[in-house]
Design a protein around this motif. Structure first.
Motif, PDB file in Angstrom:
ATOM      1  N   SER A   1     -22.301 -11.165   5.799  1.00 58.51           N
ATOM      2  CA  SER A   1     -21.474 -10.052   5.930  1.00 58.51           C
ATOM      3  C   SER A   1     -19.915 -10.510   5.939  1.00 58.51           C
ATOM      4  CB  SER A   1     -21.648  -9.122   7.035  1.00 58.51           C
ATOM      5  OG  SER A   1     -21.545  -9.618   8.322  1.00 58.51           O
ATOM      6  N   LEU A   2     -19.232  -9.876   5.384  1.00 58.51           N
ATOM      7  CA  LEU A   2     -17.634 -10.142   5.442  1.00 58.51           C
ATOM      8  C   LEU A   2     -17.013  -8.819   5.956  1.00 58.51           C
ATOM      9  CD1 LEU A   2     -15.195 -12.381   4.812  1.00 58.51           C
ATOM     10  CD2 LEU A   2     -15.308 -11.199   2.654  1.00 58.51           C
ATOM     11  N   ASN A   3     -16.231  -8.852   7.201  1.00 57.22           N
ATOM     12  CA  ASN A   3     -15.512  -7.898   7.438  1.00 57.22           C
ATOM     13  C   ASN A   3     -13.956  -8.144   7.608  1.00 57.22           C
ATOM     14  OD1 ASN A   3     -17.834  -6.404   7.849  1.00 57.22           O
ATOM     15  ND2 ASN A   3     -17.986  -7.223  10.047  1.00 57.22           N
ATOM     16  N   GLN A   4     -13.110  -7.389   7.074  1.00 55.96           N
ATOM     17  CA  GLN A   4     -11.621  -7.677   7.336  1.00 55.96           C
ATOM     18  C   GLN A   4     -10.940  -6.363   7.773  1.00 55.96           C
ATOM     19  OE1 GLN A   4      -9.834  -9.845   3.499  1.00 55.96           O
ATOM     20  NE2 GLN A   4     -11.713  -9.086   2.721  1.00 55.96           N
ATOM     21  N   ASN A   5      -9.815  -6.563   8.623  1.00 60.13           N
ATOM     22  CA  ASN A   5      -9.187  -5.596   9.517  1.00 60.13           C
ATOM     23  C   ASN A   5      -7.557  -5.762   9.376  1.00 60.13           C
ATOM     24  OD1 ASN A   5      -8.098  -4.636  12.296  1.00 60.13           O
ATOM     25  ND2 ASN A   5      -9.292  -2.915  11.371  1.00 60.13           N
ATOM     26  N   ALA A   6      -7.020  -4.761   8.887  1.00 65.12           N
ATOM     27  CA  ALA A   6      -5.496  -4.992   8.913  1.00 65.12           C
ATOM     28  C   ALA A   6      -4.931  -3.869   9.613  1.00 65.12           C
ATOM     29  CB  ALA A   6      -4.915  -5.484   7.491  1.00 65.12           C
ATOM     30  N   ARG A   7      -3.985  -4.108  10.585  1.00 65.40           N
ATOM     31  CA  ARG A   7      -3.331  -3.429  11.436  1.00 65.40           C
ATOM     32  C   ARG A   7      -1.616  -3.285  11.434  1.00 65.40           C
ATOM     33  NH1 ARG A   7      -1.337  -2.909  16.783  1.00 65.40           N
ATOM     34  NH2 ARG A   7      -1.543  -0.691  17.679  1.00 65.40           N
ATOM     35  N   ILE A   8      -0.807  -2.358  11.405  1.00 64.94           N
ATOM     36  CA  ILE A   8       0.541  -2.482  11.338  1.00 64.94           C
ATOM     37  C   ILE A   8       1.035  -1.214  12.330  1.00 64.94           C
ATOM     38  CG2 ILE A   8       0.500  -0.790   9.192  1.00 64.94           C
ATOM     39  CD1 ILE A   8       3.384  -1.900   8.747  1.00 64.94           C
ATOM     40  N   ALA A   9       1.764  -1.617  13.495  1.00 62.13           N
ATOM     41  CA  ALA A   9       1.997  -0.594  14.179  1.00 62.13           C
ATOM     42  C   ALA A   9       3.661  -0.684  14.429  1.00 62.13           C
ATOM     43  CB  ALA A   9       1.524  -0.918  15.802  1.00 62.13           C
ATOM     44  N   TYR A  10       4.117   0.550  14.709  1.00 63.41           N
ATOM     45  CA  TYR A  10       5.749   0.847  14.689  1.00 63.41           C
ATOM     46  C   TYR A  10       5.847   1.506  16.080  1.00 63.41           C
ATOM     47  CZ  TYR A  10      10.725   1.786  13.964  1.00 63.41           C
ATOM     48  OH  TYR A  10      12.025   1.926  13.965  1.00 63.41           O
ATOM     49  N   ASN A  11       6.950   1.255  16.644  1.00 62.18           N
ATOM     50  CA  ASN A  11       7.308   2.026  17.823  1.00 62.18           C
ATOM     51  C   ASN A  11       8.733   1.883  18.316  1.00 62.18           C
ATOM     52  OD1 ASN A  11       7.135   3.568  20.489  1.00 62.18           O
ATOM     53  ND2 ASN A  11       6.323   2.112  21.498  1.00 62.18           N
ATOM     54  N   ASP A  12       9.336   3.072  18.409  1.00 60.15           N
ATOM     55  CA  ASP A  12      10.859   2.725  18.781  1.00 60.15           C
ATOM     56  C   ASP A  12      11.495   4.253  19.187  1.00 60.15           C
ATOM     57  OD1 ASP A  12      13.481   1.691  18.763  1.00 60.15           O
ATOM     58  OD2 ASP A  12      13.744   1.348  16.603  1.00 60.15           O
ATOM     59  N   THR A  13      12.425   4.315  19.594  1.00 62.63           N
ATOM     60  CA  THR A  13      13.489   5.270  20.049  1.00 62.63           C
ATOM     61  C   THR A  13      14.932   5.513  19.651  1.00 62.63           C
ATOM     62  OG1 THR A  13      14.317   4.309  21.906  1.00 62.63           O
ATOM     63  CG2 THR A  13      12.227   5.496  22.309  1.00 62.63           C
ATOM     64  N   PHE A  14      15.276   6.923  19.149  1.00 68.93           N
ATOM     65  CA  PHE A  14      16.440   6.994  18.513  1.00 68.93           C
ATOM     66  C   PHE A  14      17.443   7.800  19.374  1.00 68.93           C
ATOM     67  CE2 PHE A  14      12.874   6.407  15.687  1.00 68.93           C
ATOM     68  CZ  PHE A  14      13.284   5.208  15.031  1.00 68.93           C
ATOM     69  N   TRP A  15      18.651   7.742  18.834  1.00 68.70           N
ATOM     70  CA  TRP A  15      19.534   8.788  19.351  1.00 68.70           C
ATOM     71  C   TRP A  15      19.619   8.812  20.754  1.00 68.70           C
ATOM     72  CZ3 TRP A  15      16.905  11.157  15.026  1.00 68.70           C
ATOM     73  CH2 TRP A  15      17.533  10.876  13.672  1.00 68.70           C
ATOM     74  N   ARG A  16      19.997   7.939  21.594  1.00 67.43           N
ATOM     75  CA  ARG A  16      19.794   7.750  23.016  1.00 67.43           C
ATOM     76  C   ARG A  16      18.533   8.166  23.453  1.00 67.43           C
ATOM     77  NH1 ARG A  16      25.979  10.021  24.266  1.00 67.43           N
ATOM     78  NH2 ARG A  16      27.254   8.518  23.026  1.00 67.43           N
ATOM     79  N   SER A  17      17.574   7.747  23.088  1.00 71.35           N
ATOM     80  CA  SER A  17      16.151   8.122  23.434  1.00 71.35           C
ATOM     81  C   SER A  17      15.808   9.622  23.416  1.00 71.35           C
ATOM     82  CB  SER A  17      16.111   7.619  25.066  1.00 71.35           C
ATOM     83  OG  SER A  17      16.014   6.194  24.982  1.00 71.35           O
ATOM     84  N   ARG A  18      16.719  10.338  22.663  1.00 74.43           N
ATOM     85  CA  ARG A  18      16.181  11.607  22.333  1.00 74.43           C
ATOM     86  C   ARG A  18      14.968  12.082  21.596  1.00 74.43           C
ATOM     87  NH1 ARG A  18      20.101  15.207  24.597  1.00 74.43           N
ATOM     88  NH2 ARG A  18      19.027  16.882  23.800  1.00 74.43           N
ATOM     89  N   VAL A  19      14.555  10.807  20.881  1.00 77.08           N
ATOM     90  CA  VAL A  19      13.671  10.942  19.808  1.00 77.08           C
ATOM     91  C   VAL A  19      12.789   9.815  19.914  1.00 77.08           C
ATOM     92  CG1 VAL A  19      13.054  11.080  17.431  1.00 77.08           C
ATOM     93  CG2 VAL A  19      14.983  12.602  18.101  1.00 77.08           C
TER      94      VAL A  19
END
Length: 749
Positions: free
Chosen positions: A226-244
């Protein structure tokens, strides 16, 4: 206590005294980096039963365990370490049973050897290592040939973590699993895992992992690659003085399997469940509907991920029967088939022929609520499935996911009533469920699939005063395999508000729109709640909460509403009271109405810093009507008083009295009294005693138990334990008397 048991106990005591003498001597030489421990435990139990007809029975058992551990840790060079050691465990158990003129006995012996050695290098940038470990188990049971199982594991690791560049870790593992004659099991498993992690930007993380494995079953002439492959991309941020704020992640996985086997029908392909479920159901409750055929289980995903490790009370202690069913469930992925289920546990319980006492039933459902009984399935216990796991295996005719795209399976059983000797022995009472697995028959020489999961969460702060937030959550799952494909999504839009009108009054509210789609149905729902809180004085708080939910699923609507009032007050220093109550209503898709009225009241009294008293009373009344089903009414009330007392620093006393009344059930009375005493200031010696009594006002059912225990820490991390349990359970049909003596000691160095 029989002569044989006395000899075992005397032998154990002599060994413990010798160890105490040796450990109390001045330690003139102790090699740096050498550690270990020695453990001993002895238990003896006996249970006598007599029914109304005068038929008597007796069960007795003894168990002796010895465990020795030695470990060596050495730093050979600044970044090079070596560790080695081993574990030896010796178990001996004897069991006897007498019923009338019939008698039976069983004796078993087990030896476990676990040596290991590891060499590791790590300078912060480059890491490498290699190691070896063995797990060898030798089991001898009277009247049967001995069996030896061996698991040899070889591993190697190489890692590279340069600053500012991707971190790469590579692991290689080779496992040989066989018995002494290589006649029952003989397999080899090679696996290579490569993982790369990279933070491309400040808030952007990338991960890629590939796993290659090759399993060879040399007895059955099978090979699975068996051959298993996994890819993950993650993004985390705040904008406009942490209002968003924004969080988003996407996982995509691919799996391909190739099978080489002379007989394809003997090969099992793992099926990865969508969710896991578990629930304890009391089938003795009077109802117009069988509780096993109707009702959802509780979501419990650790059951399918392999991280459950949950005690489930598979076994009844003599005199304390539990007839509630254990329900283990899974949701299968679309277009899948299953003909084998495994329930893995963390202990080998096969030594006393315990698995034969269970009865297992298989149920299926297309919605997870309405269940259909399929069949009684035999649960065969396997002490090693070839990969180091153990548990029950259930085989049945192949079940395939229907056209709706959803299929739920559950395995149901009731705890086995065992005598105290077994229920108190290691590896039986401590048995935990680890995982529920599903397998499908191999239908092709090659299989492949691709699946993905996307998740996005965002929050926007619209106003500061009043505080108003908007939340958006979206998830998407897709699956594509040789047998077909599926897709499902779930999105919620929420608006929430909190506001403080004054120093006394505050409010909060939330309204949410839910929309979801999966192969079985399109669903939408409105969920809303509002609360008003008043604090006229610091010692008094009142809150009124209203909540509701209206859901539509393919034209079938359900609704639920609730209104609750909660009050807490400190009447005087050391006197706290609370009074909570409310009503709720639910309307099902078949227009059946269920109403509930609930109240809870209580007080906490602290007349003295060393005394504490708690009083509580609660009640719940339910009415159900409509939907073409009979009207039902039920009521339950619980009353309890408890106290704790610390007359002086080294003593602690506690007690409680609880009375429960319930519709169509017997009134239950439970009394508990106990305490502990630590005569030494450091707490090196601790004595505990507790008494418990439960009785039903009807049927003359009564259970009493008395427990005494003593723990002595004669050195740091070294202790001696002694406990004694007496239990009597009586009713109009039978009486059971049992006792259990347990002694244990641990010495570390």
């Amino acid at each position: 206590m029989g002569m044989a048991a006395k000899k075992k106990l005397l032998h154990l005591i002599r060994g413990i005294l010798l160890q105490l003498m040796c450990l109390s001597l001045p330690r003139l030489v102790q090699a740096d980096g050498i550690s270990g421990f020695m453990e001993y435990s002895f238990s003896q139990s006996e249970s006598k039963t007599e029914d109304a007809a005068g038929t008597s029975g007796k069960t007795a058992g003894t168990a002796l365990m010895q465990r020795y551990n030695l470990s060596l840790d050495r730093t050979l060079y600044p970044h090079l370490t070596f560790s080695a050691g081993g574990n030896i465990e010796l178990n001996r158990s004897d069991f006897e049973m007498e019923t009338g003129s019939l008698s039976n006995s069983l004796a078993s012996r087990q030896t476990r050897l676990s040596p290991f050695a590891n060499l590791r290098f790590n300078n912060g940038i480059v890491s490498a290592g290699t190691g070896y470990s063995r797990r060898q188990e030798i089991t001898r049971t009277a009247g049967a040939p001995s069996f030896t199982s061996i698991n040899d594991t070889y591993n190697a690791q190489l890692g590279f973590r340069p600053q500012g560049l991707p971190a790469i870790d590579t692991f290689y593992t080779h496992i040989d699993l066989y018995d002494a004659d290589r006649s029952f099991q003989n397999s080899a498993n090679d696996s290579v895992t490569v993982t790369a992690r990279y933070s491309l930007l400040k808030n952007l993380d990338l991960t890629y992992q590939v796993l290659f494995s090759n399993l060879q079953d040399k007895l059955r002439d099978q090979e699975i690659t068996s051959l298993n492959q996994n890819a993950r991309i993650a993004y985390n941020d705040t904008f406009w003085r942490s209002r968003v704020s924004l969080y988003s992640t996407y996982n995509i996985s691919s799996q391909s399997t190739r099978i080489h086997a002379a007989d394809l029908a003997q090969v099992m392909i793992p099926v990865v469940p969508v969710h896991g479920y578990f629930k304890i159901i009391d089938t003795s409750v009077v109802s117009s509907v069988d509780p096993l055929n109707s009702g959802a289980l509780d979501l419990f995903d650790p059951l399918v991920s392999g991280s459950a490790n949950t005690p489930i009370a598979f076994f009844n202690v003599a005199g304390l029967p539990d007839t509630r069913t254990r329900n283990f469930g899974i949701e299968l992925p679309p277009r899948s088939s299953v003909n084998v289920i495994r329930l893995l546990v963390d202990q080998d319980i096969s030594g006393q022929n315990i698995p034969a006492g269970f009865t297992w039933s298989l149920y299926t459902s297309e919605n997870g609520i309405d269940w259909t009984f399929e069949r009684v399935v035999p649960g065969v216990f396997n002490k090693d499935f070839g990969d180091g796991t153990r548990g029950f295996e259930f085989r049945f005719p192949t079940i395939t996911t229907p056209g709706s795209g959803r299929l739920f399976l559950k395995i149901v059983t009731t705890p086995v009533s065992l005598p105290e000797p077994l229920a108190g022995s290691p590896g039986v009472a401590a048995a935990n469920v680890v995982r529920l697995q599903a397998f499908a028959p191999a239908s092709a020489r090659e299989n492949s699939s691709i699946s993905g999961h996307y998740e996005m969460n965002s929050r926007v702060r619209i106003f500061d005063k009043p505080s108003v937030f908007y939340d958006l959550n979206f998830t998407l799952d897709h699956f594509n395999a040789d047998t077909g494909s599926s897709q499902r999504y779930f999105v919620t839009n929420s608006l929430s508000l909190t506001h403080q009108f004054s120093s006394i009054y505050s409010t909060s509210g939330r309204i949410t729109r839910e929309d979801s789609f999966d192969p079985s149905a399109v669903r939408s729902a409105w969920v809303y709640s509002a609360s008003l809180t008043a604090v006229p004085v610091p010692a008094l708080t009142s809150s009124l909460l209203f909540s509701g939910r209206n859901e539509d699923s393919e034209g079938a609507t359900t609704s639920s509403y609730s209104l609750f009032l909660n009050n807490t007050a400190e009447l005087y220093r050391g006197i706290n009271v609370f009074l909570n109550g409310g009503v709720s209503r639910g309307i099902s898709a078949i227009d059946r109405r269920s109403d509930n009225a609930i109240f809870i009241a209580g007080a906490n009294l602290v007349p003295h810093p060393k005394a504490n008293i708690n009083l509580s009373v609660s009640g719940k009344k339910e009415w159900s009507a409509g939907g073409g089903l009979p009207d039902t009414t039920s009521y339950k009330q619980d009353n309890e008083i408890s106290f704790t007392l610390t007359p002086f620093r080294s003593a602690y006393l506690f007690g409680s009295l609880a009375v429960t009344t319930e519709t169509d059930k017997k009134t239950q009375l439970i009394r508990t009294l106990g305490g502990s005493w630590a005569p030494f200031r450091e707490g090196n010696l601790l004595y505990n005693i507790s008494y418990n009594e439960s009785a039903a006002s009807q049927g003359s059912q009564e259970t009493r138990s008395l427990v005494n225990s003593l723990r002595w820490y004669f050195r740091s991390s070294s202790y001696f334990d002694l406990s004694y349990l007496i239990t009597r359970s009586s009713s109009t049909t039978q009486q059971i008397d049992s006792y259990s003596l347990n002694a244990a000691a641990r010495f570390t160095f």
